[in-house]
Design a protein around this motif. Structure first.
Motif, PDB file in Angstrom:
ATOM      1  N   PHE A  64      19.255 -12.893 -65.520  1.00 10.19           N
ATOM      2  CA  PHE A  64      18.936 -12.710 -66.720  1.00 10.19           C
ATOM      3  C   PHE A  64      17.519 -11.956 -67.116  1.00 10.19           C
ATOM      4  O   PHE A  64      16.935 -11.859 -66.114  1.00 10.19           O
ATOM      5  N   SER A  65      17.370 -11.482 -68.411  1.00  8.12           N
ATOM      6  CA  SER A  65      16.254 -10.981 -68.785  1.00  8.12           C
ATOM      7  C   SER A  65      15.734 -11.722 -69.921  1.00  8.12           C
ATOM      8  O   SER A  65      16.449 -12.509 -70.502  1.00  8.12           O
ATOM      9  N   ILE A  66      14.367 -11.257 -70.213  1.00  7.27           N
ATOM     10  CA  ILE A  66      13.528 -11.860 -71.423  1.00  7.27           C
ATOM     11  C   ILE A  66      13.634 -10.975 -72.491  1.00  7.27           C
ATOM     12  O   ILE A  66      13.727  -9.815 -72.487  1.00  7.27           O
ATOM     13  N   GLY A  67      14.387 -11.412 -73.686  1.00 13.90           N
ATOM     14  CA  GLY A  67      14.551 -10.424 -74.776  1.00 13.90           C
ATOM     15  C   GLY A  67      13.419 -10.148 -75.645  1.00 13.90           C
ATOM     16  O   GLY A  67      13.394  -9.133 -76.547  1.00 13.90           O
ATOM     17  N   ASN A  68      12.442 -10.786 -75.584  1.00 11.29           N
ATOM     18  CA  ASN A  68      10.875 -10.576 -76.314  1.00 11.29           C
ATOM     19  C   ASN A  68      10.395  -9.584 -75.789  1.00 11.29           C
ATOM     20  O   ASN A  68      10.279  -9.288 -74.563  1.00 11.29           O
ATOM     21  N   LYS A  69       9.470  -8.669 -76.448  1.00 10.72           N
ATOM     22  CA  LYS A  69       8.837  -7.832 -75.929  1.00 10.72           C
ATOM     23  C   LYS A  69       7.688  -8.201 -75.460  1.00 10.72           C
ATOM     24  O   LYS A  69       7.288  -7.744 -74.353  1.00 10.72           O
ATOM     25  N   GLU A  70       6.998  -9.428 -75.818  1.00 11.32           N
ATOM     26  CA  GLU A  70       6.120 -10.006 -75.231  1.00 11.32           C
ATOM     27  C   GLU A  70       6.044 -11.588 -75.540  1.00 11.32           C
ATOM     28  O   GLU A  70       6.856 -11.927 -76.549  1.00 11.32           O
ATOM     29  N   VAL A  71       5.755 -12.508 -74.910  1.00 13.54           N
ATOM     30  CA  VAL A  71       5.544 -13.914 -74.983  1.00 13.54           C
ATOM     31  C   VAL A  71       4.144 -14.097 -75.199  1.00 13.54           C
ATOM     32  O   VAL A  71       3.300 -14.200 -74.339  1.00 13.54           O
ATOM     33  N   ILE A  72       3.986 -14.883 -76.326  1.00  9.68           N
ATOM     34  CA  ILE A  72       2.595 -15.537 -76.529  1.00  9.68           C
ATOM     35  C   ILE A  72       2.785 -16.893 -76.601  1.00  9.68           C
ATOM     36  O   ILE A  72       3.257 -17.535 -77.372  1.00  9.68           O
ATOM     37  N   SER A  73       1.648 -17.349 -76.158  1.00 10.33           N
ATOM     38  CA  SER A  73       1.514 -19.037 -75.905  1.00 10.33           C
ATOM     39  C   SER A  73       1.317 -19.442 -77.170  1.00 10.33           C
ATOM     40  O   SER A  73       0.592 -19.270 -77.996  1.00 10.33           O
ATOM     41  N   GLY A  74       2.188 -20.490 -77.390  1.00 10.98           N
ATOM     42  CA  GLY A  74       2.061 -21.142 -78.658  1.00 10.98           C
ATOM     43  C   GLY A  74       2.664 -20.744 -79.866  1.00 10.98           C
ATOM     44  O   GLY A  74       3.175 -21.159 -80.891  1.00 10.98           O
ATOM     45  N   GLU A  75       3.280 -19.603 -79.800  1.00 10.26           N
ATOM     46  CA  GLU A  75       3.832 -18.742 -80.877  1.00 10.26           C
ATOM     47  C   GLU A  75       5.378 -18.257 -80.627  1.00 10.26           C
ATOM     48  O   GLU A  75       6.125 -18.226 -81.465  1.00 10.26           O
ATOM     49  N   THR A  76       5.756 -17.707 -79.626  1.00 12.31           N
ATOM     50  CA  THR A  76       6.958 -17.010 -79.079  1.00 12.31           C
ATOM     51  C   THR A  76       8.124 -18.010 -78.910  1.00 12.31           C
ATOM     52  O   THR A  76       7.745 -18.757 -77.764  1.00 12.31           O
TER      53      THR A  76
END
Length: 748
Positions: free
Chosen positions: A255-267
Motif C-alpha cells: 500500500f501507499s499513502i495518497g496524501n502529500k503530507e499527513v498533519i496531526s489532527g487535520e489530515t
C-alpha cells in the motif's frame, strides 16, 4: 494452458520478492555460495487484482519450451535504457525475431527426486531447483523437464524462459507485430526479443548481462534477467551444481499513502492498497495493524498490511512508516528600512527579514518605492506566503520631510536598476542631436519567414536557396484550427557534392499564445548561445538528400492560437534549398512536402535579404550632452532591400528585423547614462552590453515614447562600450539608444 498467460503470471508472482546477490551472481560457478536475503517493505507498482488463471499441473510429461520463437533481425531501441546491474543509462540495440503464438498444456510430474545429499535444504515450498547442464528441474519434491538444459556462455548462466516462467505460475505470450515474447504478472510486463542484449520492464529498456538466443527452438535468456526484474531471490549450490530460485505463489500485499503530507489532527489519511495473487486467486481477506484514519499526535507510526487469497494463504506483511507532522505555522513577515525619516528623492534601502519554517514562496510589497517625492507619512506593507498558502503581513510607516535631495527625474537617472525602466518626457527626444554614425556590413543572407504571420492552412510559408553565412528569422502563429508542427527542411540539389551545414547560434521560444513573449525569449536564447557556444553543431547532407534542421522548431506541436519564434545562424559550403512548412502534427513532412503549395503573404514582411549583419563603430566622445543613436528608422539605418523567395517580388525589410547590429563606442564619457527608448510602439526584448544580456525591460516592456530602460552607467573614467542588438519579433521599431550625463551625486 495458454502460452501467453503462463509467462505473465509466473513473472509477476516472482517479482515481489527482493534479493541480495554478490557481484559474481551471473557466473556459473561462484567461489562462495551466495546467501539469500529478503527485503521487506517493497512497494509494488500497479499489481493485478488476481485475474490471472492459476497454472495447474496435469498428469503427462511435457517439454515446457516446446515451440519457442526464433529470430535475429536488429532494430533501434526507443525510450530510456537502463543497466540491469546498477541502473546507469546506456545506449542499446533492440532485436527483432520472428515466430508465432503458441499454447502449452500443463506438464505431468514424476516422483523422482534428487538424493538427500544433493538436495540438502532446497526442497522447501515455493522453491524451484534448476540443475546445471541439465533439463531437470525440481519443485515441491517433483521432477520437471525443461526443453533445453541450463547452460553457461561467456560466464553467464542461461535458462529456458518458458521453463522457469511456467514453473513460477506466470503468463507468457508472443506479440507477432513486435516480435517480442511477453511475460506478465498483474500490471507488470516484461518483453524479450531473440538475439537481443536488452529487454523491456514495464516499457523501460534494460540491459541484460548477456544476449538472448534460440537453442533447438527454445528461447534462452540470462537467469538474472528474470530474477532481477521479478525480484526472485536465488542462491547457487556449488556442491549440488544447482540454482535454487524462490517462486513463492503467496499473495502479494502493499500500500501507499495518497496524501502529500499527513498533519496531526487535520489530515484524513488515504490508504491506497495494492494486493493480488500471482496465481490469479481472489483476495478474500485483509488485515491491518496500526492503521488510523487520522493521527492526533505528531510522530512516526508503523502501519502493517497483509491479505489472504481464496486458498487460505496469507501474504507476507507489508509495512510503511507514516510520518505525521505538526500543523504548519504561518510565516513571519518582517522588514526594516535603513532610516525612519527621509528627504524627498532620497534612496530608501529595504531589508527583508521574513522567516518561515520551510521557506517563503511569494513576497508581495505594497507602496515599496526607491524614493518618495511628496512630504508626509508613508506606509509600506509586506505580505509573505509560504508553500502551504499561509500568509503573514507587516506594515511600517516612514516619514518624508519637505526637503528635496533629488528631483524624480534626477533620482531615476542615478538609481533605477540596470534592466528596469522609468518614465520621462520622451517627446523631447527627437530634438536631441543624432549620433552621425556610419556602418559596414557582412554578407550574411537573411531568410525572414514572417508572412503570413498568422497561418490559416497547411503549406509552405517560405522557400529559398542560399549558400555561405545564412540567418533565419521565423515568426508565425497557428490559426489552422488544429495541432500543427513547423519544419525547416534543407535539400541538397547538387548531384555530386555532399554539403556541410554548420549551426553556430540558435534561439527558439514557444509555442505559446504570447507573441511578444516568445519574441523576447527567442532573442535572449539566441544571445545565450553566442555566450556559451552550446548550440554549435555540424551536419552533412548528401547529394539529393533532404534533412530536417533547426529541430527545436518541430519538437512540439503548436495548438490553435500559439506562436513560435526562432533565430539561427548557419553556414553551408554548398547551395541548399530551404523549405519552411506548417503541416498537421500527425503527418510526415517528407511525404507531404511535394504536395504542399506556397502560401501567399499577408501584410507582414517576408523576404531574402543580403548584408544582414551591420557593424557600427564610433570614435568621437559621447555622453557629455544628450544625444541619440537611432536604429531601424530607414534614414540613419536604411532598410534592407531584397526579394520574396517564392515569387521573386521586390521586398523592403521594414524595421530591419533579423538584422544583427554590433555597435562599438570607443569613447564614452565618465558618468554617462545609457538607456533604451522605443519610438515605434510597444517594445520588449533584450540587448547585450559588454557581453552581458540586459532585459528591455525587466518587469515588463516599454511603451513609446515616454518610457526607457536603463542599459549602462559608465564609471568615473572614459571607457569603451559595446552593444549587440537584434530586434525582438512582436515588438516595434524604430528605437533609440540615449546618452546623457548623469546628475551630480549628493550626500543625504
Amino acid at each position: 494452458m495458454n502460452f501467453k498467460r503462463l509467462v505473465i503470471a509466473t513473472f509477476l508472482a516472482a517479482s515481489q520478492v527482493a534479493m541480495v546477490l554478490p557481484a559474481s551472481a551471473e557466473e556459473a560457478v561462484p567461489n562462495t555460495p551466495p546467501s539469500e536475503a529478503n527485503v521487506s517493505g517493497q512497494t509494488v507498482n500497479n499489481p493485478a487484482n488476481g485475474n490471472q488463471d492459476p497454472n495447474a499441473v496435469t498428469g503427462e510429461t511435457v517439454n515446457p519450451d516446446q515451440g519457442q520463437v526464433e529470430g535475429q533481425t536488429e532494430g533501434q531501441v526507443e525510450g530510456q535504457v537502463t543497466e540491469e546491474n546498477g541502473g546507469t543509462t546506456v545506449p542499446g540495440n533492440e532485436q527483432e525475431g520472428t515466430g508465432t503464438d503458441s499454447t502449452v498444456t500443463g506438464g505431468s510430474t514424476t516422483t523422482t527426486t534428487p538424493s538427500t545429499n544433493s538436495l540438502s535444504n532446497g526442497t522447501g515450498a515455493g522453491q524451484l531447483i534448476l540443475m546445471m547442464d541439465s533439463k531437470k528441474m525440481y519443485q515441491n519434491g517433483k521432477e520437471y523437464l525443461a526443453g533445453y538444459p541450463m547452460e553457461v556462455k561467456k560466464g553467464v548462466s542461461y535458462v529456458s524462459i518458458r521453463a522457469i516462467v511456467e514453473r513460477a505460475g506466470l503468463q507468457i505470450s508472443y506479440d507477432n507485430k513486435t516480435k517480442e515474447t511477453i511475460i506478465q504478472r498483474g500490471a507488470d510486463e516484461l518483453r524479450f526479443k531473440v538475439n537481443a542484449s536488452n529487454y523491456k520492464v514495464n516499457g523501460v529498456t534494460t540491459k541484460m548481462s548477456g544476449t538472448s538466443y534460440s537453442a533447438k527452438n527454445n528461447f534462452m535468456v540470462p537467469l538474472t534477467a528474470i530474477t532481477k526484474a521479478l525480484n526472485m531471490p536465488y542462491e547457487w549450490d556449488q556442491k549440488g551444481k544447482r540454482v535454487i530460485v524462490s517462486v513463492s505463489t503467496k499473495p502479494i500485499a502493499s500500500f501507499s499513502i495518497g496524501n502529500k503530507e499527513v498533519i496531526s489532527g487535520e489530515t484524513q489519511v488515504q490508504y491506497l492498497t495494492n494486493a493480488y495473487s500471482p496465481s490469479g486467486l481472489q483476495i478474500v481477506n485483509e488485515e491491518w495493524i496500526g492503521r488510523e484514519e487520522m493521527y492526533m499526535t505528531p510522530g512516526a507510526y508503523t502501519v502493517t498490511y497483509r491479505v489472504q487469497d481464496s486458498s487460505g494463504q496469507w501474504s507476507d506483511p507489508f509495512s510503511l512508516t507514516v510520518n505525521v507532522r505538526k500543523p504548519h505555522t504561518p510565516p513571519v513577515a518582517n522588514f526594516t528600512t535603513d532610516k525612519d525619516t527621509y528627504k524627498m528623492g532620497e534612496l530608501i534601502t529595504y531589508n527583508d527579514l521574513s522567516t518561515d519554517e520551510v521557506g517563503i514562496k511569494d513576497r508581495d510589497w505594497e507602496n515599496k518605492q526607491l524614493a518618495f517625492f511628496s512630504p508626509g507619512p508613508v506606509s509600506i506593507k509586506l505580505t509573505v506566503t509560504n508553500e502551504f498558502g499561509l500568509t503573514s503581513s507587516i506594515e511600517k510607516t516612514i516619514t518624508i520631510t519637505n526637503e528635496t535631495l533629488y528631483t524624480r527625474d534626477d533620482f531615476n537617472k542615478i538609481f533605477t536598476p540596470v534592466g528596469d525602466k522609468y518614465a520621462f518626457d520622451g517627446t523631447q527626444v527627437p530634438t536631441w542631436e543624432k549620433v552621425n554614425y556610419t556602418f559596414t556590413s557582412d554578407s550574411t543572407t537573411l531568410i525572414r519567414s514572417n508572412s503570413p504571420e498568422t497561418v490559416f492552412s497547411e503549406g509552405v510559408v517560405y522557400r529559398e536557396s542560399a549558400i555561405g553565412d545564412t540567418r533565419f528569422m521565423i515568426h508565425h502563429a497557428n490559426a489552422t484550427g488544429k495541432n500543427v508542427k513547423m519544419y525547416v527542411i534543407a535539400t541538397n540539389k547538387n548531384t555530386t557534392e555532399t554539403a556541410r551545414l554548420t549551426q553556430t547560434n540558435f534561439g527558439f521560444a514557444g509555442p505559446n499564445q504570447y507573441a511578444t513573449g516568445v519574441g523576447k525569449a527567442s532573442v535572449e536564447r539566441y544571445y545565450q548561445s553566442m555566450q556559451t557556444g552550446s548550440k554549435y553543431k555540424d551536419m552533412w547532407i548528401a547529394p539529393g538528400e533532404s534533412k530536417i534542421i533547426l529541430n527545436d522548431l518541430s519538437a512540439t506541436a503548436m495548438k490553435q492560437g500559439e506562436v513560435i519564434s526562432l533565430f539561427a545562424d548557419l553556414y553551408s559550403d554548398h547551395t541548399l534549398q530551404y523549405d519552411v512548412i506548417m503541416i498537421d502534427s500527425s503527418k510526415d513532412p517528407f511525404v507531404y512536402l511535394p504536395y504542399l503549395s506556397v502560401l501567399p503573404s499577408d501584410i507582414h514582411n517576408r523576404g531574402t535579404y543580403s548584408d544582414a549583419t551591420r557593424h557600427i563603430e564610433y570614435g568621437d566622445l559621447i555622453g557629455t550632452k544628450p544625444v541619440r543613436l537611432l536604429i531601424g528608422d530607414n534614414s540613419s539605418d536604411p532598410f534592407l532591400v531584397g526579394e520574396d523567395g517564392p515569387t521573386g517580388e521586390y521586398k523592403l525589410n521594414a524595421g530591419n528585423f533579423g538584422v544583427v547590429y554590433t555597435i562599438k563606442l570607443y569613447r564614452v564619457a565618465p558618468n554617462t547614462l545609457i538607456t533604451f527608448n522605443p519610438r515605434g510602439g510597444f517594445y520588449t526584448g533584450n540587448i547585450m552590453v559588454n557581453g552581458n544580456i540586459v532585459p528591455v525591460a525587466l518587469s515588463s516592456g516599454l511603451s513609446a515614447p515616454n518610457e526607457n530602460s536603463v542599459l549602462f552607467r559608465s564609471g568615473d573614467r572614459e571607457q569603451t562600450v559595446e552593444f549587440l542588438f537584434t530586434a525582438a519579433p512582436g515588438s516595434n521599431l524604430s528605437v533609440n539608444l540615449l546618452f546623457q550625463p548623469l546628475p551630480e551625486v549628493k550626500q543625504p
